[in-house]
Design a protein around this motif. Structure first.
Motif, short mmCIF file in Angstrom:
data_model
loop_
_atom_site.label_atom_id
_atom_site.label_comp_id
_atom_site.label_asym_id
_atom_site.label_seq_id
_atom_site.Cartn_x
_atom_site.Cartn_y
_atom_site.Cartn_z
N LYS A 105 0.79 -1.33 0.04
CA LYS A 105 -0.06 -0.16 0.04
C LYS A 105 0.91 1.40 0.09
CE LYS A 105 -3.32 2.56 2.93
NZ LYS A 105 -4.17 2.41 4.09
N VAL A 106 0.54 2.24 -0.78
CA VAL A 106 1.11 3.45 -0.74
C VAL A 106 0.71 4.29 0.39
CG1 VAL A 106 1.69 5.60 -2.11
CG2 VAL A 106 1.14 3.51 -3.26
N VAL A 107 1.84 4.72 1.32
CA VAL A 107 1.50 5.33 2.51
C VAL A 107 2.27 6.56 2.59
CG1 VAL A 107 1.44 2.95 3.73
CG2 VAL A 107 3.75 4.20 3.46
N ALA A 108 3.21 7.11 1.73
CA ALA A 108 3.82 8.24 1.78
C ALA A 108 4.42 8.61 0.57
CB ALA A 108 4.77 8.48 2.66
N ILE A 109 4.29 9.93 0.31
CA ILE A 109 5.22 10.52 -1.12
C ILE A 109 6.57 11.28 -0.39
CG2 ILE A 109 5.21 11.74 -3.16
CD1 ILE A 109 2.20 11.08 -3.22
N ASP A 110 7.74 11.24 -1.01
CA ASP A 110 8.83 12.04 -0.72
C ASP A 110 9.32 12.50 -1.94
OD1 ASP A 110 9.54 11.94 1.99
OD2 ASP A 110 10.55 9.81 1.92
N GLY A 111 10.05 13.64 -1.89
CA GLY A 111 10.15 14.27 -3.11
C GLY A 111 10.87 15.85 -3.07
N VAL A 112 11.06 16.34 -4.12
CA VAL A 112 11.78 17.56 -4.22
C VAL A 112 11.12 18.51 -5.37
CG1 VAL A 112 13.54 16.85 -6.01
CG2 VAL A 112 14.01 18.73 -4.57
N MET A 113 11.08 19.81 -5.16
CA MET A 113 10.67 20.72 -5.99
C MET A 113 11.59 21.57 -6.33
SD MET A 113 7.20 23.38 -6.12
CE MET A 113 6.16 22.26 -6.05
N VAL A 114 12.28 21.97 -7.88
CA VAL A 114 13.23 22.73 -8.10
C VAL A 114 12.59 23.83 -9.08
CG1 VAL A 114 15.57 22.67 -9.26
CG2 VAL A 114 14.78 20.57 -7.93
N ASP A 115 13.01 25.14 -8.85
CA ASP A 115 12.55 26.08 -9.51
C ASP A 115 13.42 26.42 -10.71
OD1 ASP A 115 11.74 28.56 -10.47
OD2 ASP A 115 12.07 30.09 -8.91
#
Length: 234
Positions: free
Chosen positions: A122-132
């Protein structure tokens, strides 16, 4: 400062803003990391995420509604579709889109992340990055525009030089000389600037200057043939 722990270890540091430099120039790109627990949609943003959306930490509480309210209206539906897909299947994602910060400024960003599953799949979380990427893309656009202007200026210069050569050699005015170049370009099915560049090269090179008269005569002949064909067609 502690990061976010997942099954693979610590994957995201959520303290101060992240700064990513671009290989295309000296400008630095603001970036932020995020972590979302899907049970209750609990968000954790780095300082960079707040900065990208036009806020200071503590000014707002990051929520799903706040996140999507800042997506550009034309990009929002696609972003929602991608997030929904990741929530169903997990896995890595990457999307280029626009956000509008609290001051009304449009930023072009690249958001990437990973849908994290528990032991049951089961998908329980999302980790990530946002770059301008706004400044990087602006710089590329400006450089492309400058190169286009420089290329156009160079092309005009070569054509003007060739036109001057024909004016001197064939004793004609500027408009007629230009028309001769155009007619030769059409007859040979070669770009105008190529015809002009060949003529200028002959004129400027000591080794080939003696062939200039022959080249001018050939160009004049091409032009006469084109004009003759037009009269017959008329």
């Amino acid at each position: 400062m502690p990061g976010i722990r997942t099954g693979g270890g610590f994957v995201a540091e959520l303290s101060g803003p992240y700064i990513y430099s671009s290989a295309l120039g000296d400008d630095q790109c603001v970036a932020g990391t995020y972590h979302v627990e899907l049970d209750g949609w609990k968000f954790e943003w780095s300082d960079g995420m707040f900065q990208l959306h036009g806020y200071e930490r503590g000014e707002v509480v990051p929520t799903l509604e706040l996140l999507f309210s800042h997506k550009h209206p034309e990009d929002r539906a696609r972003c929602q579709d991608i997030v929904e897909q990741v929530c169903r299947t997990g896995g890595y994602f990457c999307m280029y889109h626009r956000i509008i910060d609290s001051r009304g400024r449009t930023r072009r960003v690249l958001t990437s992340g990973d849908g994290i599953m528990d032991a049951t799949g089961k998908v329980v979380a999302i980790d990530g990055v946002m770059v301008d990427l706004t400044s990087t893309l602006r710089r590329e656009t400006e450089e492309t525009a400058r190169e286009a202007v420089a290329g156009a200026t160079s092309t005009r210069s070569v054509i003007d030089q060739a036109r001057g050569i024909l004016m001197g050699q064939l004793k004609m005015n500027s408009d007629d000389a230009f028309q001769v170049l155009v007619s030769t370009s059409s007859h040979r099915n070669v770009k105008l600037v190529v015809v002009a560049a060949e003529l200028v090269k002959l004129a400027n090179s000591a080794g080939t200057h003696r062939y200039l008269n022959d080249a001018v005569a050939a160009i004049a002949q091409d032009s006469r043939m084109v004009e003759s064909g037009r009269r017959r067609a008329g």
